[in-house]
Write a protein that holds these residues in place. Structure first.
Motif, PDB file in Angstrom:
ATOM      1  N   LYS B   2       0.834  -1.200   0.000  1.00 24.10           N
ATOM      2  CA  LYS B   2       0.000   0.000   0.000  1.00 24.10           C
ATOM      3  C   LYS B   2       0.868   1.249   0.000  1.00 24.10           C
ATOM      4  CE  LYS B   2      -3.988  -0.928   2.258  1.00 24.10           C
ATOM      5  NZ  LYS B   2      -4.597  -1.115   3.550  1.00 24.10           N
ATOM      6  N   LEU B   5       2.266   2.141  -3.312  1.00 18.77           N
ATOM      7  CA  LEU B   5       1.219   2.683  -4.172  1.00 18.77           C
ATOM      8  C   LEU B   5       1.007   4.161  -3.876  1.00 18.77           C
ATOM      9  CD1 LEU B   5      -0.623   1.654  -6.352  1.00 18.77           C
ATOM     10  CD2 LEU B   5      -2.408   1.376  -4.630  1.00 18.77           C
ATOM     11  N   ILE B   9       1.557   7.413  -6.218  1.00 16.93           N
ATOM     12  CA  ILE B   9       0.516   8.382  -6.546  1.00 16.93           C
ATOM     13  C   ILE B   9       0.975   9.794  -6.232  1.00 16.93           C
ATOM     14  CG2 ILE B   9      -1.777   9.196  -5.867  1.00 16.93           C
ATOM     15  CD1 ILE B   9      -2.586   6.293  -5.611  1.00 16.93           C
ATOM     16  N   VAL B  76     -13.783  31.408 -21.752  1.00 15.82           N
ATOM     17  CA  VAL B  76     -13.779  30.990 -20.347  1.00 15.82           C
ATOM     18  C   VAL B  76     -14.937  31.679 -19.647  1.00 15.82           C
ATOM     19  CG1 VAL B  76     -12.434  30.839 -18.237  1.00 15.82           C
ATOM     20  CG2 VAL B  76     -11.265  31.025 -20.413  1.00 15.82           C
ATOM     21  N   ASN B  77     -15.781  30.909 -18.989  1.00 18.21           N
ATOM     22  CA  ASN B  77     -16.899  31.519 -18.252  1.00 18.21           C
ATOM     23  C   ASN B  77     -16.436  31.918 -16.859  1.00 18.21           C
ATOM     24  OD1 ASN B  77     -18.202  29.309 -20.134  1.00 18.21           O
ATOM     25  ND2 ASN B  77     -19.700  30.924 -19.807  1.00 18.21           N
ATOM     26  N   LYS B  78     -16.607  33.202 -16.537  1.00 16.13           N
ATOM     27  CA  LYS B  78     -16.341  33.668 -15.163  1.00 16.13           C
ATOM     28  C   LYS B  78     -17.602  34.373 -14.719  1.00 16.13           C
ATOM     29  CE  LYS B  78     -11.806  32.819 -14.907  1.00 16.13           C
ATOM     30  NZ  LYS B  78     -11.180  31.989 -13.872  1.00 16.13           N
TER      31      LYS B  78
END
Lengths: 497, 333
Positions: B2, B5, B9, B76-78
């Motif tokens: 574990k 892993l 990550i 881009v929505n702001k």
């Protein structure tokens, strides 16, 4: 009403391999978007719109409505597995769904939710097929006074959620309503409780609050409790067994009742599934003999809100298509997408393109039928996720919580709101306050205030107008019934003795 | 097991972060300035949420601009606070031409009402072009007692008339206040949360009068459920047959032609040649057949929307004075 030749033509149109693959694909995408907290179904649809430019009108419309139908199921998955509703509509599903999953019956809980969702959805679509124009005319009779009464009904149902500790439920409900007051005054445009912060001017969005108070708070609690270092109550205990169709049938009356409540509330423009699911949950609690079982994983507690919110999602399509008035934010986006495709939803769709209307209904129906039969099998895959060690699961949830909050306005402010409410929610959990009533207070509080004050503005401050309008009066009587039913029932029992 | 892993990550996440960090740095380097603009995607800030008229327009426009530039225009929505958040975000970016902001009357109104002292549209931004101009119309439900605008004005002088619209203190509110001022009617503005709720309220007869854009109202007018009584414009709308008989406000002697519009601005100080390139591209898009078809479909081709940078600048000043005046007159300010 229903033209049979059109009916068969529409079936012909939808049943092509390409269109069917659009339905399945759209539905799966919808389930995915719906399950991710913060990534709303409206966002999913917006993301798909550019792809639809390159398809014909029919396949793209089919893709979008199937995505919409699918997203209504998705919200329950995370609600049950992680106590984190994927959408506000699924808040009520956490009440019994999560406890059931905690008992190790995640497969059953998901199976119930899926099947109930599909049943609710199919019910509302059948209603749509037969009664759309009539119902949308009636929906227009529902105005500010009635909306106020409806939100009041939703809030009154909070009392059934917090049956274990009414005072605490009401306290968090009021905090939710207080948070709803932040921002521009809905009637005069004056800013309230904003402390000259530009971020607060737009009010507090309920999605980051929801992700924080549910997802983050749950993770903090699990970490602090340390009980789960070896997975979700020991990963071996997770049962993937779902439910059989026969078992499901014993709940048919709950399903039917919830579907009716959901469809009726969903048709009204500007309400949406949140009220539908909470009212339906409240009704399930009210009509049940063993009220104490609710909140600890009772099947009806999952079925009622899920059947209702999916029926509401279907119901919301009725005014969208027939009147061109969307019944929810997501249907508003669908409407925009249909317009982009050159369709004109509204009164003329019925007369000029009835075929399109039926095709839309059919695609939603097929998507729901697939969920009904396939959904119970597919939940095994979802439930298996719970076998992952909690350390990994928690990291993934935190990651999605942050992405989901950021995605709302594409800025960090919402992430801070989410984290703030994560800590707040953690303490709420520690002291046994329910985050669900907070969210319901926030969602319903806004609508309640707005409609209450609008009605007064329209009638020159006439408070009587709430009870002189017949529909409003009936709903208000229901509110009284919900609030005083336990007391009245007790009184009757005493007399009988 | 574990442990490995989780280490893996964390390592992967770290690597990802590092990569993101690097890419940011390289794109910010001053090297880009010396080379030909644009070196990287240009952000087009849409200060509203997904799916609305402003969003659909800006996305379509960005797509068409992208076809004419070496780098994409990235929408881009702001959203938030009536368009203010997007404007503040755009003001916080460098004035290197890699951020374009879409604006609507909401931003001018925000200036006039002094909603955000820190960032001001007219002070901190420079106009590129205005592309669209929408016309507002007034309508009544089909069974309304009012048959013409004249009737309405007569009635409204002694009685209160309710008007549905969205956002108190916003464009609808301003427009109606200006109209009340010009006609002497007593108007009560009833705000709703969205255009769809406004429509439901009007069709259901909760309010007397309906104020909306032509495109939003057209279906109900064609269908007969809403009867148009006034066009807020200097002349009638001849292009649509349902509007031919509907008088314009100017024709009746009321100089109220407020409507919605959409245009683009950049932060002050963007190099002249970059502005010129953007303006040239926008011009090309505006004149393209594809855009004109889009405009026709959305009925935004009735009133000429296009204004070049100079006229847009003059127009913005004019609008500011107009909204400032209205706000002062009714005590909103």
């Amino acid at each position: 009403m229903m033209d049979t030749s059109l009916f068969f033509q529409a079936i012909d149109l939808v049943f092509t391999p390409f269109n069917l693959s659009m339905i399945v694909g759209g539905m799966l995408l919808g389930v995915f978007f719906g399950a991710l907290p913060g990534i709303s179904s409206s966002m999913g649809i917006v993301l798909m719109i550019p792809f639809t430019y390159y398809m014909g009108i029919m396949p793209s419309v089919i893709l979008l409505v199937a995505l919409y139908a699918g997203s209504a199921y998705g919200g329950s998955i995370t609600a049950i597995m992680f106590n984190t509703p994927g959408t506000p509509e699924a808040v009520a599903t956490t009440f019994d769904g999560y406890p059931m999953a905690k008992k190790g019956e995640a497969g059953k809980a998901l199976g119930l939710a899926m099947t109930a969702s599909a049943a609710g959805s199919i019910f509302s679509i059948l209603v749509m097929l037969m009664l759309s124009p009539t119902l949308s005319k009636i929906a227009l009779k529902i105005q500010s006074a009635e909306y106020f009464a409806l939100t009041l009904l939703g809030i009154a149902c909070i009392s059934s959620v917090g049956s274990k500790n009414l005072i605490k439920a009401l306290i968090t409900g009021c905090i939710g309503i207080l948070i709803a007051m932040i921002g521009l005054d809905p009637m005069s445009g004056v800013s309230r409780l904003t402390f000259d912060k530009i971020d607060l001017l737009g009010g507090v969005e309920f999605i980051p609050v929801m992700i924080g108070a549910f997802a983050m708070a749950e993770i903090l609690k699990q970490v602090v409790d340390k009980a789960t270092s070896e997975g979700f109550e020991g990963s071996e205990k997770i049962s993937l067994a779902t439910i059989k169709f026969k078992e499901f049938m014993q709940y048919k009356w709950t399903v039917l009742k919830s579907s009716i409540i959901g469809t009726a509330i969903g048709i009204l423009p500007g309400t949406g599934g949140s009220i539908a699911s909470i009212v339906s949950y409240g009704e399930a609690v009210r009509s049940c003999h063993n009220k104490e079982d609710f909140g600890s994983g009772k099947p009806e507690g999952i079925i009622a809100p899920e059947a209702a919110n999916n029926a509401a999602a279907g119901g919301a399509m009725i005014p969208t298509l027939v009147l061109g008035i969307p019944g929810s934010p997501t249907t508003a986006i669908i409407l925009a997408a249909l317009v982009l495709q050159g369709l004109q939803p509204g009164p003329q769709l019925m007369t000029e393109q009835p075929l399109m209307l039926y095709a839309i209904f059919f695609s939603m129906l097929i998507a729901s039928i697939i969920v009904f039969f396939g959904g119970r099998v597919a939940v095994k895959a979802f439930a298996a996720v719970l076998k992952l060690p909690y350390s990994i699961l928690a990291s993934i949830i935190v990651m999605f919580s942050i992405i989901g909050s950021y995605a709302i306005g594409n800025d960090m402010y919402q992430v801070w709101v989410m984290l703030g409410f994560g800590i707040f929610g953690f303490f709420m959990k520690q002291y046994d306050f329910s985050p669900a009533t907070l969210i319901l207070g926030l969602v319903l509080g806004k609508m309640m205030e707005e409609n209450f004050r609008r009605q007064l503005l329209l009638t020159n401050g006439d408070y009587n107008s709430f009870v002189t309008r017949p529909i409003s009066l009936v709903i208000l009587l229901f509110v009284a019934l919900v609030l005083f039913y336990p007391a009245i029932a007790k009184l009757f029992k005493k007399k009988q003795k | 097991m574990k442990k490995y892993l989780s280490v893996a990550i964390v390592g992967l996440l770290g690597l990802g972060l590092a990569l993101v960090g690097c890419s940011d740095k390289s794109s910010d380097s001053s090297k880009a300035d010396q080379e030909v603009y644009p070196q990287r995607p240009v952000e087009l800030v849409i200060p509203f949420g997904e799916g609305g008229a402003s969003d659909i327009f800006a996305r379509k426009f960005a797509e068409m601009m992208t076809k004419r530039l070496p780098q994409p225009i990235q929408p881009v929505n702001k959203k938030g606070s009536g368009g203010l958040k997007g404007m503040i975000y755009a003001a916080q970016q460098n004035n290197d031409g890699y951020t374009i902001l879409e604006i609507t009357p909401s931003h001018v109104i925000a200036d006039a009402m002094d909603k955000s002292p820190a960032v001001k549209l007219l002070r901190d931004f420079e106009p590129l072009t205005r592309i669209q101009s929408d016309i507002y119309i007034l309508g009544v439900p089909k069974n309304s007692k009012f048959t013409s605008f004249k009737d309405l004005v007569e009635y409204g002088k002694t009685n209160m008339v309710t008007f549905a619209g969205i956002s108190p203190g916003g464009l609808d509110d301003m427009t109606l206040t200006a109209l009340a001022d010009a006609t002497g009617m007593k108007i009560r503005f009833i705000p709703y949360k969205s255009g769809s709720e406004v429509k439901a309220a009007v069709l259901g007869g909760e309010v007397d009068i309906y104020l909306d854009k032509v495109i939003s109202a057209i279906n109900y007018i064609k269908d007969g459920s809403i009867r148009p009584i006034l066009v807020l414009n200097n002349k009638r709308i001849d292009k649509i047959k349902e509007f031919k008989e509907v008088p314009s406000s100017v024709e009746l002697g009321y100089d109220v032609t407020i409507g919605s519009w959409r245009g683009f601005v950049v932060k002050k100080g963007v190099p002249q040649e970059i502005k010129a390139l953007l303006i040239k591209t926008m011009n090309e898009v505006y004149n393209s057949q594809e855009y004109q078809k889009f405009a026709e479909l959305n009925l935004v081709n009735i009133r000429e929307g296009f204004l070049n940078a100079e006229s847009f600048s003059v127009d913005l000043e004019k609008q500011y004075k107009l909204f400032d005046g209205i706000a002062r007159k009714v005590g909103l300010k």
